[in-house]
Write an enzyme that holds these catalytic residues in place. Structure first.
Site, short mmCIF file in Angstrom:
data_model
loop_
_atom_site.label_atom_id
_atom_site.label_comp_id
_atom_site.label_asym_id
_atom_site.label_seq_id
_atom_site.Cartn_x
_atom_site.Cartn_y
_atom_site.Cartn_z
N ASP A 56 49.78 45.18 35.75
CA ASP A 56 48.72 44.64 36.60
C ASP A 56 47.54 44.16 35.76
OD1 ASP A 56 47.40 44.15 39.21
OD2 ASP A 56 45.98 45.60 38.40
N SER A 111 48.99 44.44 43.58
CA SER A 111 48.05 44.81 42.52
C SER A 111 47.28 46.07 42.93
CB SER A 111 47.10 43.63 42.28
OG SER A 111 45.98 44.03 41.55
N HIS A 128 39.88 52.62 48.74
CA HIS A 128 39.78 51.40 47.95
C HIS A 128 39.12 50.33 48.80
CE1 HIS A 128 40.76 48.42 44.91
NE2 HIS A 128 40.95 47.62 45.94
N ARG A 134 45.92 35.81 36.69
CA ARG A 134 45.63 35.24 38.02
C ARG A 134 44.20 34.76 38.11
NH1 ARG A 134 46.53 40.04 41.44
NH2 ARG A 134 45.78 38.72 43.11
#
Ligand code: URA
Length: 429
Positions: free
Chosen positions: A165, A187, A86, A172
């Protein structure tokens, strides 16, 4: 149904710098996902978290609550180990494209659930969608079959994975609370743990083009995520990598796919090759395969073979011509000297304004739009040399892209040495 807490009490606890209990966290994440906690209440709570932080127990519990909001995938039935990567997002960051087939070619399956770009960083799915016919949506059974057969899948996360999420991230994004380390870490890690990968390598970007401009905050984020992964039984390591200047020589969807294919063909820019190999080695080691050298699989064409199969399996034509933008505009060096700076954020904003990215989730992107860089920091340039070529289908967009590039590069007198950070700044795990 009667609720065990009042949202306002949870908000007040965090506002007054208290610790949230496990029960409060489980409830507030679940009740928000169910629509019982209102958007303005969660907005207030996330701001209190941004300002007052969370301890390790709270972050871990918050992450677990987000995982429990949806389904969990399980790849333990596959005949080979799994590893995923990631990246926290950067400009020109196309590394997933060569990396996933490369790692698969070395015997480790790569289940990559990726996203679309928002803001100045590009999204992996947007890049791959510039390949004619390629589709991002697979159901779980198709994903499993492709992982067993080809070894690598890059696809969109389905709606069943961490719905908490999805809601929270959208909130957010519009309430100035993206930057809270506990919220970023939970998250990212809730999605990766729910995805079911056995090993995970995090590429935490640092610099102007990254979320984290500051190396100490990037290190804190990396340490938080590595601890969350490790505690959840996922072998997790993180590299802190340089995002002061864009990766490679392209930023934009089809432009980046072309560059990735060059890397798979044994060429491509040095930094893209270096980072792809560094991350591949980490993924293979984390998955227990220390006996294979990814450089060989890149050189002998095995990674390219997996790429072609991976693209075809999702309906794409690996031999199709990729789209080019209709119009180009060149930015030339204003003086002789050494290019000492090429700012990732400004190049990312320019590519975005040219049509490579989207301002809102529902917008579409131009496949051919973006920026090609002809020189990177450290290069000697001559007055009038092309530095950047801007690509777009809509020439009206050049002006705003050029405004974004104001101050993006600096040319120092010959003999100057740019103060460059290494590509891999640190390793955590
Ligand atoms: N990427 C995510 O998936 N979540 C964040 O909060 C930040 C980046």
């Amino acid at each position: 149904m009667s609720e065990p807490f009042h949202a306002v009490d949870v908000i007040i606890t965090k506002r007054d710098r208290g610790e949230l209990s496990d029960e409060q966290i489980d409830w507030v994440v679940d009740a928000y996902t169910r629509g019982v906690v209102a958007e303005e209440q969660m907005s207030s709570l996330t701001m209190a978290i941004l300002l007052n932080g969370m301890n390790r127990r709270e972050i871990e519990r918050w992450t677990a609550a987000m995982i429990s909001s949806g389904e969990r995938m399980n790849f333990s039935g596959l005949s080979r180990p799994t590893a995923d990567k990631h990246s926290t997002g950067g400009v020109g960051d196309k590394i997933t494209l060569p990396l996933a087939p490369l790692v698969a070619a070395c015997g480790v399956a790569v289940p990559q659930l990726s996203g679309r770009g928002l803001g100045h960083t590009g999204g992996t799915l947007d890049k791959l969608e510039s390949i004619p016919g390629w589709r991002a949506s697979l159901d779980n059974a198709q994903m499993m079959a492709q992982l067993e057969d080809v070894g690598a899948v890059i696809c969109a996360a389905g709606p069943g994975l961490t719905p908490a999420d999805k809601k929270l991230y959208a909130l957010r994004d519009v309430t100035g609370t993206v930057e809270a380390i506990p919220l970023i870490a939970s998250s990212i890690m809730s999605k990766k743990i729910a995805e079911g990968t056995g090993a995970l390598v995090l590429d935490v970007k640092v610099g102007s083009g990254a979320f984290m401009k500051d190396v100490n905050r990037a290190r804190e984020l990396a340490e938080t995520m590595v601890a969350l992964g490790t505690d959840a039984g996922v072998t997790t390591v993180a590299l802190l990598t340089n995002m002061q200047t864009p990766l490679g020589l392209t930023a934009g969807n089809a432009l980046e796919v072309r560059e990735s294919v060059e890397v798979l063909a044994g060429g491509g820019p040095e930094d893209v090759v270096e980072l792809t190999l560094a991350l591949a080695r980490e993924m293979l080691t984390a998955a227990g395969r220390t006996d294979v050298d990814p450089a060989e699989a890149l050189d002998d064409g095995r990674a390219m073979d997996v790429w072609r199969r991976m693209i075809s399996a999702q309906g794409g034509d690996p031999d199709a011509d990729l789209p080019w933008a209709k119009e180009t505009h060149e930015v030339r060096a204003p003086a002789d000297g050494v290019l000492t700076q090429l700012d990732a954020y400004k190049v990312g904003v320019a590519a975005w304004r040219l049509g490579a990215g989207r301002a809102r989730k529902e917008h579409s992107v131009q496949a051919g739009a973006g920026v090609v860089m002809h020189a990177k920091p450290g290069a000697i340039v001559r007055c009038g040399d092309p530095l950047l070529t801007l690509h777009t289908d809509d020439p009206d967009l050049f002006e705003r892209a050029l405004e974004a590039l104001d101050g993006a590069f600096f040319i120092a007198p010959e003999g100057s040495r740019p103060d460059l950070l290494p590509l891999v700044i640190d390793r955590i795990g």
